[in-house]
Design a protein around this motif. Structure first.
Motif, PDB file in Angstrom:
ATOM      1  N   ALA A 124       0.847  -1.202   0.000  1.00 51.47           N
ATOM      2  CA  ALA A 124       0.000   0.000   0.000  1.00 51.47           C
ATOM      3  C   ALA A 124       0.884   1.255   0.000  1.00 51.47           C
ATOM      4  CB  ALA A 124      -0.929  -0.005   1.210  1.00 51.47           C
ATOM      5  N   GLN A 125       1.928   1.244   0.817  1.00 53.16           N
ATOM      6  CA  GLN A 125       2.848   2.379   0.895  1.00 53.16           C
ATOM      7  C   GLN A 125       3.512   2.636  -0.451  1.00 53.16           C
ATOM      8  OE1 GLN A 125       6.360   1.716   3.342  1.00 53.16           O
ATOM      9  NE2 GLN A 125       7.411   3.125   1.989  1.00 53.16           N
ATOM     10  N   LEU A 126       3.848   1.548  -1.156  1.00 53.29           N
ATOM     11  CA  LEU A 126       4.532   1.679  -2.450  1.00 53.29           C
ATOM     12  C   LEU A 126       3.576   1.986  -3.598  1.00 53.29           C
ATOM     13  CD1 LEU A 126       7.043  -1.307  -2.155  1.00 53.29           C
ATOM     14  CD2 LEU A 126       7.558   1.134  -1.926  1.00 53.29           C
ATOM     15  N   GLY A 127       2.270   1.985  -3.317  1.00 62.66           N
ATOM     16  CA  GLY A 127       1.291   2.279  -4.351  1.00 62.66           C
ATOM     17  C   GLY A 127       0.963   1.100  -5.249  1.00 62.66           C
ATOM     18  N   ILE A 128       1.321  -0.114  -4.827  1.00 56.69           N
ATOM     19  CA  ILE A 128       1.013  -1.314  -5.607  1.00 56.69           C
ATOM     20  C   ILE A 128      -0.486  -1.609  -5.547  1.00 56.69           C
ATOM     21  CG2 ILE A 128       1.416  -3.821  -5.766  1.00 56.69           C
ATOM     22  CD1 ILE A 128       4.284  -3.205  -4.711  1.00 56.69           C
ATOM     23  N   HIS A 129      -1.111  -1.268  -4.426  1.00 59.84           N
ATOM     24  CA  HIS A 129      -2.573  -1.367  -4.322  1.00 59.84           C
ATOM     25  C   HIS A 129      -3.067  -0.187  -3.500  1.00 59.84           C
ATOM     26  CE1 HIS A 129      -3.034  -2.542  -0.077  1.00 59.84           C
ATOM     27  NE2 HIS A 129      -1.927  -3.243  -0.223  1.00 59.84           N
ATOM     28  N   ASN A 130      -4.373   0.050  -3.532  1.00 57.34           N
ATOM     29  CA  ASN A 130      -4.965   1.150  -2.750  1.00 57.34           C
ATOM     30  C   ASN A 130      -6.115   0.638  -1.895  1.00 57.34           C
ATOM     31  OD1 ASN A 130      -6.854   0.656  -4.674  1.00 57.34           O
ATOM     32  ND2 ASN A 130      -6.901   2.723  -5.522  1.00 57.34           N
ATOM     33  N   LYS A 131      -5.942  -0.555  -1.334  1.00 59.58           N
ATOM     34  CA  LYS A 131      -6.972  -1.207  -0.532  1.00 59.58           C
ATOM     35  C   LYS A 131      -6.665  -1.027   0.953  1.00 59.58           C
ATOM     36  CE  LYS A 131      -7.128  -4.721  -4.163  1.00 59.58           C
ATOM     37  NZ  LYS A 131      -6.881  -6.155  -4.474  1.00 59.58           N
ATOM     38  N   PRO A 132      -7.712  -0.985   1.796  1.00 57.80           N
ATOM     39  CA  PRO A 132      -7.485  -0.790   3.228  1.00 57.80           C
ATOM     40  C   PRO A 132      -6.807  -1.986   3.895  1.00 57.80           C
ATOM     41  CG  PRO A 132      -9.812  -1.202   2.791  1.00 57.80           C
ATOM     42  CD  PRO A 132      -9.145  -1.077   1.464  1.00 57.80           C
ATOM     43  N   CYS A 133      -5.918  -1.678   4.840  1.00 61.12           N
ATOM     44  CA  CYS A 133      -5.197  -2.680   5.639  1.00 61.12           C
ATOM     45  C   CYS A 133      -5.424  -2.352   7.110  1.00 61.12           C
ATOM     46  CB  CYS A 133      -3.696  -2.616   5.383  1.00 61.12           C
ATOM     47  SG  CYS A 133      -3.216  -2.773   3.661  1.00 61.12           S
ATOM     48  N   GLY A 134      -5.635  -3.364   7.930  1.00 63.05           N
ATOM     49  CA  GLY A 134      -5.858  -3.059   9.336  1.00 63.05           C
ATOM     50  C   GLY A 134      -5.566  -4.195  10.286  1.00 63.05           C
ATOM     51  N   GLN A 160       4.048   9.931   8.580  1.00 62.32           N
ATOM     52  CA  GLN A 160       2.676   9.932   9.098  1.00 62.32           C
ATOM     53  C   GLN A 160       1.710   9.314   8.087  1.00 62.32           C
ATOM     54  OE1 GLN A 160       1.757  11.311  12.354  1.00 62.32           O
ATOM     55  NE2 GLN A 160       0.060   9.947  11.863  1.00 62.32           N
ATOM     56  N   ARG A 161       1.880   9.651   6.812  1.00 61.61           N
ATOM     57  CA  ARG A 161       0.986   9.116   5.783  1.00 61.61           C
ATOM     58  C   ARG A 161       1.065   7.592   5.720  1.00 61.61           C
ATOM     59  NH1 ARG A 161       0.969   7.116   1.052  1.00 61.61           N
ATOM     60  NH2 ARG A 161       3.207   7.217   0.779  1.00 61.61           N
ATOM     61  N   GLN A 162       2.279   7.061   5.833  1.00 68.79           N
ATOM     62  CA  GLN A 162       2.466   5.604   5.824  1.00 68.79           C
ATOM     63  C   GLN A 162       1.860   4.977   7.080  1.00 68.79           C
ATOM     64  OE1 GLN A 162       6.694   5.788   5.728  1.00 68.79           O
ATOM     65  NE2 GLN A 162       6.814   5.879   3.489  1.00 68.79           N
ATOM     66  N   HIS A 163       2.103   5.596   8.205  1.00 65.28           N
ATOM     67  CA  HIS A 163       1.584   5.130   9.492  1.00 65.28           C
ATOM     68  C   HIS A 163       0.058   5.049   9.443  1.00 65.28           C
ATOM     69  CE1 HIS A 163       0.474   5.553  13.789  1.00 65.28           C
ATOM     70  NE2 HIS A 163       1.629   4.955  14.042  1.00 65.28           N
ATOM     71  N   ASP A 164      -0.550   6.074   8.852  1.00 62.92           N
ATOM     72  CA  ASP A 164      -2.017   6.158   8.812  1.00 62.92           C
ATOM     73  C   ASP A 164      -2.661   5.163   7.848  1.00 62.92           C
ATOM     74  OD1 ASP A 164      -1.747   8.161  10.663  1.00 62.92           O
ATOM     75  OD2 ASP A 164      -2.153   9.790   9.249  1.00 62.92           O
ATOM     76  N   LEU A 165      -1.865   4.537   6.985  1.00 62.69           N
ATOM     77  CA  LEU A 165      -2.405   3.537   6.071  1.00 62.69           C
ATOM     78  C   LEU A 165      -2.864   2.279   6.802  1.00 62.69           C
ATOM     79  CD1 LEU A 165       0.119   3.715   3.087  1.00 62.69           C
ATOM     80  CD2 LEU A 165      -2.283   4.395   3.051  1.00 62.69           C
ATOM     81  N   TYR A 182     -13.286   4.036   3.410  1.00 60.37           N
ATOM     82  CA  TYR A 182     -11.865   4.242   3.149  1.00 60.37           C
ATOM     83  C   TYR A 182     -11.638   5.022   1.862  1.00 60.37           C
ATOM     84  CZ  TYR A 182      -6.941   3.063   2.355  1.00 60.37           C
ATOM     85  OH  TYR A 182      -5.592   3.119   2.131  1.00 60.37           O
ATOM     86  N   GLN A 183     -10.771   6.015   1.942  1.00 66.90           N
ATOM     87  CA  GLN A 183     -10.355   6.765   0.763  1.00 66.90           C
ATOM     88  C   GLN A 183      -8.843   6.672   0.673  1.00 66.90           C
ATOM     89  OE1 GLN A 183     -12.002  10.486  -0.073  1.00 66.90           O
ATOM     90  NE2 GLN A 183     -14.061   9.700   0.076  1.00 66.90           N
ATOM     91  N   ALA A 184      -8.396   5.999  -0.357  1.00 72.77           N
ATOM     92  CA  ALA A 184      -6.948   5.819  -0.534  1.00 72.77           C
ATOM     93  C   ALA A 184      -6.287   7.161  -0.792  1.00 72.77           C
ATOM     94  CB  ALA A 184      -6.684   4.875  -1.693  1.00 72.77           C
ATOM     95  N   VAL A 185      -5.108   7.322  -0.240  1.00 70.86           N
ATOM     96  CA  VAL A 185      -4.317   8.525  -0.485  1.00 70.86           C
ATOM     97  C   VAL A 185      -3.700   8.397  -1.870  1.00 70.86           C
ATOM     98  CG1 VAL A 185      -2.327   9.865   0.301  1.00 70.86           C
ATOM     99  CG2 VAL A 185      -3.802   8.738   1.974  1.00 70.86           C
ATOM    100  N   ALA A 186      -3.848   9.421  -2.679  1.00 75.28           N
ATOM    101  CA  ALA A 186      -3.280   9.389  -4.038  1.00 75.28           C
ATOM    102  C   ALA A 186      -1.763   9.365  -3.959  1.00 75.28           C
ATOM    103  CB  ALA A 186      -3.749  10.602  -4.825  1.00 75.28           C
ATOM    104  N   THR A 187      -1.169   8.355  -4.591  1.00 77.29           N
ATOM    105  CA  THR A 187       0.287   8.251  -4.627  1.00 77.29           C
ATOM    106  C   THR A 187       0.720   7.832  -6.018  1.00 77.29           C
ATOM    107  OG1 THR A 187       0.259   5.919  -3.988  1.00 77.29           O
ATOM    108  CG2 THR A 187       0.476   7.523  -2.201  1.00 77.29           C
ATOM    109  N   THR A 188       1.957   8.141  -6.336  1.00 76.68           N
ATOM    110  CA  THR A 188       2.552   7.638  -7.560  1.00 76.68           C
ATOM    111  C   THR A 188       3.224   6.321  -7.208  1.00 76.68           C
ATOM    112  OG1 THR A 188       2.968   9.879  -8.315  1.00 76.68           O
ATOM    113  CG2 THR A 188       4.205   8.112  -9.398  1.00 76.68           C
ATOM    114  N   PRO A 189       2.807   5.213  -7.833  1.00 76.21           N
ATOM    115  CA  PRO A 189       3.394   3.920  -7.483  1.00 76.21           C
ATOM    116  C   PRO A 189       4.908   3.904  -7.666  1.00 76.21           C
ATOM    117  CG  PRO A 189       1.465   3.627  -8.879  1.00 76.21           C
ATOM    118  CD  PRO A 189       1.769   5.088  -8.858  1.00 76.21           C
ATOM    119  N   TRP A 190       5.602   3.353  -6.670  1.00 80.99           N
ATOM    120  CA  TRP A 190       7.056   3.187  -6.756  1.00 80.99           C
ATOM    121  C   TRP A 190       7.371   1.933  -7.548  1.00 80.99           C
ATOM    122  CZ3 TRP A 190       9.937   4.297  -1.534  1.00 80.99           C
ATOM    123  CH2 TRP A 190       9.578   5.561  -1.064  1.00 80.99           C
ATOM    124  N   LEU A 191       6.496   0.921  -7.414  1.00 81.03           N
ATOM    125  CA  LEU A 191       6.685  -0.362  -8.082  1.00 81.03           C
ATOM    126  C   LEU A 191       5.332  -0.841  -8.585  1.00 81.03           C
ATOM    127  CD1 LEU A 191       8.775  -2.224  -5.329  1.00 81.03           C
ATOM    128  CD2 LEU A 191       9.688  -1.260  -7.428  1.00 81.03           C
TER     129      LEU A 191
END
Length: 196
Positions: A124-134, A160-165, A182-191
């Motif tokens: 999620a942090q890398l932008g590979i998916h935008n699904k909620p994790c908990g 903080q943004r990564q922590h909040d994911l 859940y609203q995914a934070v817009a990110t540019t995928p790293w991978l």
């Protein structure tokens, strides 16, 4: 609002010490069935994994199990699921679980549960998916881990943004409410998936 059709649940192949773990797994099963959400999980018939699958099936829910060939007999593969996929490797198992799921929840579990949740959170942090994790923090099971994650934030190894994911709740229904909204934070995928 997100339409959740399936949720991947990572959890132990052991039952754990506290009866609260099993009780909350049953409550989670009821919440998933009430919302018509399919369970995607590791395919075993033992521990919290087996209990969760059995409760889902007993309540009329759908369960997709995914287990690698090498663990199919060692983990006592569940034979009465809605769907069962036997993969060639652990990596293939985790990829298929991710592809079939609209979100991810970690119940109490051991090293495997943590490894799976940390990997999917990293994706999620890398932008590979935008699904909620908990984390479903039953009976304070994850309290010390949560303290450590906060420590990582303070020490500036996690932003903080990564922590909040990573969404943390102690009640299954509250966690699912976060997922629906859940609203995914817009990110540019790293991978992308092919690069993992």
């Amino acid at each position: 609002m997100n339409q959740l059709k399936s949720i991947c649940v990572y959890c132990g192949s052991s039952s754990g010490r506290s009866k609260a773990y099993a009780s909350s797994a049953r409550v989670l099963a009821q919440s998933l069935v009430n919302r018509n959400i399919t369970l995607v999980y590791g395919g075993a018939s033992i521990g919290i994994m087996g209990l969760l699958a059995d409760q889902m099936l007993e309540l009329g829910g759908k369960v997709i199990g995914i287990i690698p060939k090498a663990l199919a007999h060692k983990e006592v593969m569940h034979k009465n699921l809605t769907e069962l996929h036997i993969t060639e490797s652990m990596h293939e198992r985790k990829m298929l679980m991710a592809e079939l799921s609209d979100g991810f929840i970690a119940l109490p579990g051991g090293i495997g549960t943590l490894e799976e949740m940390f990997e999917i959170w990293t994706w999620a942090q890398l932008g590979i998916h935008n699904k909620p994790c908990g984390l479903l923090n039953i009976d304070g099971y994850y309290d010390t881990l949560i303290q450590f994650l906060d420590h990582m934030l303070v020490e500036q190894f996690v932003k903080q943004r990564q922590h909040d994911l990573l969404i943390i709740e102690s009640q299954p229904e509250k966690l699912l409410e976060h997922y629906v909204n859940y609203q995914a934070v817009a990110t540019t995928p790293w991978l992308n998936k092919d690069e993992t």
